[in-house]
Scaffold this active site. Structure first.
Site, PDB file in Angstrom:
ATOM      1  N   GLY A 139       0.788  -1.173   0.055  1.00 54.57           N
ATOM      2  CA  GLY A 139      -0.231   0.052   0.051  1.00 54.57           C
ATOM      3  C   GLY A 139       0.898   1.350  -0.155  1.00 54.57           C
ATOM      4  O   GLY A 139       1.767   1.335  -0.352  1.00 54.57           O
ATOM      5  N   ILE A 140       0.258   2.335   0.673  1.00 53.26           N
ATOM      6  CA  ILE A 140       0.896   3.549   0.685  1.00 53.26           C
ATOM      7  C   ILE A 140       0.942   4.016   2.041  1.00 53.26           C
ATOM      8  O   ILE A 140       0.295   3.637   3.037  1.00 53.26           O
ATOM      9  CB  ILE A 140       0.174   4.657  -0.152  1.00 53.26           C
ATOM     10  CG1 ILE A 140       1.081   5.800  -0.484  1.00 53.26           C
ATOM     11  CG2 ILE A 140      -1.163   5.022   0.613  1.00 53.26           C
ATOM     12  CD1 ILE A 140       0.243   6.982  -1.390  1.00 53.26           C
ATOM     13  N   GLY A 141       2.298   4.826   2.333  1.00 52.83           N
ATOM     14  CA  GLY A 141       2.369   5.288   3.817  1.00 52.83           C
ATOM     15  C   GLY A 141       3.783   4.819   4.116  1.00 52.83           C
ATOM     16  O   GLY A 141       4.762   4.242   3.521  1.00 52.83           O
ATOM     17  N   GLY A 187      -9.069  -3.029   0.088  1.00 52.68           N
ATOM     18  CA  GLY A 187      -8.936  -4.214  -0.595  1.00 52.68           C
ATOM     19  C   GLY A 187      -7.956  -5.365   0.650  1.00 52.68           C
ATOM     20  O   GLY A 187      -7.677  -6.408   0.070  1.00 52.68           O
ATOM     21  N   GLU A 226      -3.287  -3.559  -5.752  1.00 47.89           N
ATOM     22  CA  GLU A 226      -4.311  -2.765  -5.763  1.00 47.89           C
ATOM     23  C   GLU A 226      -3.982  -1.340  -6.300  1.00 47.89           C
ATOM     24  O   GLU A 226      -4.407  -0.574  -7.217  1.00 47.89           O
ATOM     25  CB  GLU A 226      -5.415  -2.747  -4.884  1.00 47.89           C
ATOM     26  CG  GLU A 226      -4.949  -2.212  -3.675  1.00 47.89           C
ATOM     27  CD  GLU A 226      -6.010  -2.266  -2.477  1.00 47.89           C
ATOM     28  OE1 GLU A 226      -6.205  -1.198  -1.807  1.00 47.89           O
ATOM     29  OE2 GLU A 226      -6.221  -3.404  -2.059  1.00 47.89           O
ATOM     30  N   ILE A 252       5.059   2.749   6.648  1.00 47.19           N
ATOM     31  CA  ILE A 252       5.572   1.314   6.709  1.00 47.19           C
ATOM     32  C   ILE A 252       5.664   0.787   5.190  1.00 47.19           C
ATOM     33  O   ILE A 252       6.753   0.293   4.953  1.00 47.19           O
ATOM     34  CB  ILE A 252       4.367   0.756   7.468  1.00 47.19           C
ATOM     35  CG1 ILE A 252       4.533   1.050   8.926  1.00 47.19           C
ATOM     36  CG2 ILE A 252       4.649  -0.868   7.340  1.00 47.19           C
ATOM     37  CD1 ILE A 252       3.450   0.195   9.923  1.00 47.19           C
TER      38      ILE A 252
END
Length: 431
Positions: free
Chosen positions: A215-217, A336, A238, A219
């Protein structure tokens, strides 16, 4: 068909397009960096003429005036995932959440609701009459193909032409508006020391040749940085992010060991910076597929060594994951997470990973809790959990008893809270 003539016949001004909206209608908009900024900014100018208009969105990035407190009763944002402004506008009663799993969100809405208009964004038309839906394909193509929905595309010359299932023909569009504006960008979050440690632990769990969903961020960015010594990684995700661009350019991501779409990075939407948008423009190594494809757990599970990494707000000692709300205060959405976590575990050699810092608010509260606060929403049930990772290590919970889980989860909690967690576990008779 003379496609240029058709284009001119369907070309209208932004106010003309917005004038098509009627009271009591539902307007679906493209998500995140694909949202039609011109049409959404114009909507407030219809406030005196309309009532009970619902905008159906996902991760809306702009803070538009049609959702201000004084617009209550005129406009309501129904959203699959809260964006930055939604958390504030929710207080005014102008935003409501649609529970969903990403891979079936669009179809469920189409089958169970009356959707009147779709507002999307697209590249300029090519000589054959095709547009590219560019940065978003999660549910957007599905809305274009719905025969009962008026389709309006906002053409932006800055959008990259992306490949895969993104093409839409002029014959499928009812109205076109032109609005070349800067793309929505989300700069990468620089990971802190805790995130970097989490990234190292997760990277240790990812084998060469694995296919990833990130994902994004802070971490995910830390994880991407820690993967630079890996080989032949693939992407089935995704969301395309900036971190993937760097790994591809460094030869870490080759997509050559993938089971599906070998040689290609596959995702359903992109959000990041101009570096990402330039990278995906007409890039044969990048393919967009609809969300009901990329996020179908059955399809995800066909990838060999599939690894899904998602973040959370809180996880209890038995493995229940809360990723979208803090008690009754809604924060984001399921997205997701369930799709990819379940799908990864269907994969031969796959792993589903939930990663989070062990504490929040500058160390004042533990994110590992004996029991989730009243009103918390369970994003991922304990029956589905696989791995949980903090900066203190990884807890493998799959197939483990409650007693074993409690012991493992306390072991990755922040040391300042471990004694308290043991006491609460005793009181709750968890072990």
């Amino acid at each position: 068909m003379n496609v240029n003539k058709k284009y001119q016949e369907k070309l209208v001004t932004i106010p003309e397009a917005v004038s098509k909206v009627k009271s009591n209608q539902k307007v679906v908009i493209a998500m995140a960096a694909s949202e039609p900024q011109g049409l959404l900014h114009e909507l407030e100018n219809r406030s005196d003429e309309l009532e009970n208009v619902n905008i159906v969105s996902c991760l809306m990035m702009g803070d538009y005036n049609f959702l201000k407190p004084e617009m209550k009763g005129t406009f309501l944002n129904e959203t699959w995932f809260y964006g930055p402004a939604d958390r504030e506008n929710h207080k005014h009663g102008n935003v409501t959440y649609i529970p969903n799993n990403l891979h079936e969100a669009g179809m469920k809405k189409l089958e169970n609701d009356n959707l009147n208009i779709f507002w999307g964004t697209a590249t300029p038309m090519d000589e054959n009459g095709y547009f590219s839906l560019s940065l978003g394909l999660t549910y957007e193509k599905m809305m274009v193909e719905n025969k009962n929905t008026m389709v309006v595309l906002e053409i932006n010359e800055n959008l990259p032409w992306t490949l895969g299932d993104t093409q839409v023909h002029i014959s499928q569009v009812d109205h076109i508006v032109e609005n070349t504006v800067p793309l929505i960008e989300v700069p990468p979050i620089e990971p802190g020391e805790e995130e970097k440690k989490i990234g190292e632990y997760v990277a240790e769990m990812i084998e060469d040749g694995s296919t990833l969903q990130l994902g994004i961020g802070g971490i995910p960015n830390a994880i991407a940085h820690s993967l630079r010594n890996k080989k032949d990684l693939g992407i089935h995700t995704e969301m395309f992010t900036d971190g993937m661009v760097e790994l591809f350019k460094e030869g870490v991501i080759t997509n050559q060991k993938k089971t599906l779409w070998k040689g290609k990075m596959v995702g359903t939407f992109a959000m990041g910076t101009k570096k990402l948008y330039d990278f995906i423009d007409t890039n044969l190594a990048v393919e967009f597929q609809q969300g009901n494809v990329t996020n179908d757990p059955y399809i995800i599970g066909q990838n060999h060594k599939m690894v899904s990494v998602n973040t959370a707000l809180q996880v209890d000692l038995t493995g229940q994951v809360c990723s979208e709300a803090i008690a009754n205060k809604h924060y984001s959405g399921t997205g997701g997470q369930v799709d990819t976590h379940r799908g990864a575990q269907r994969s031969e050699g796959g792993k589903g990973i939930i990663a989070l810092r062990s504490s929040a608010k500058n160390g004042e509260i533990s994110t590992i809790v004996a029991e989730l606060p009243a009103g918390s929403k369970i994003t991922l049930g304990r029956n589905d959990i696989d791995y949980v990772v903090t900066e203190y290590g990884a807890a493998h919970l799959k197939g483990k008893s409650i007693r074993e889980r409690v012991d493992a989860m306390i072991g990755i909690a922040h040391p300042d809270f471990r004694d308290e967690l043991r006491e609460k576990a005793d009181k709750l008779k968890l072990w």
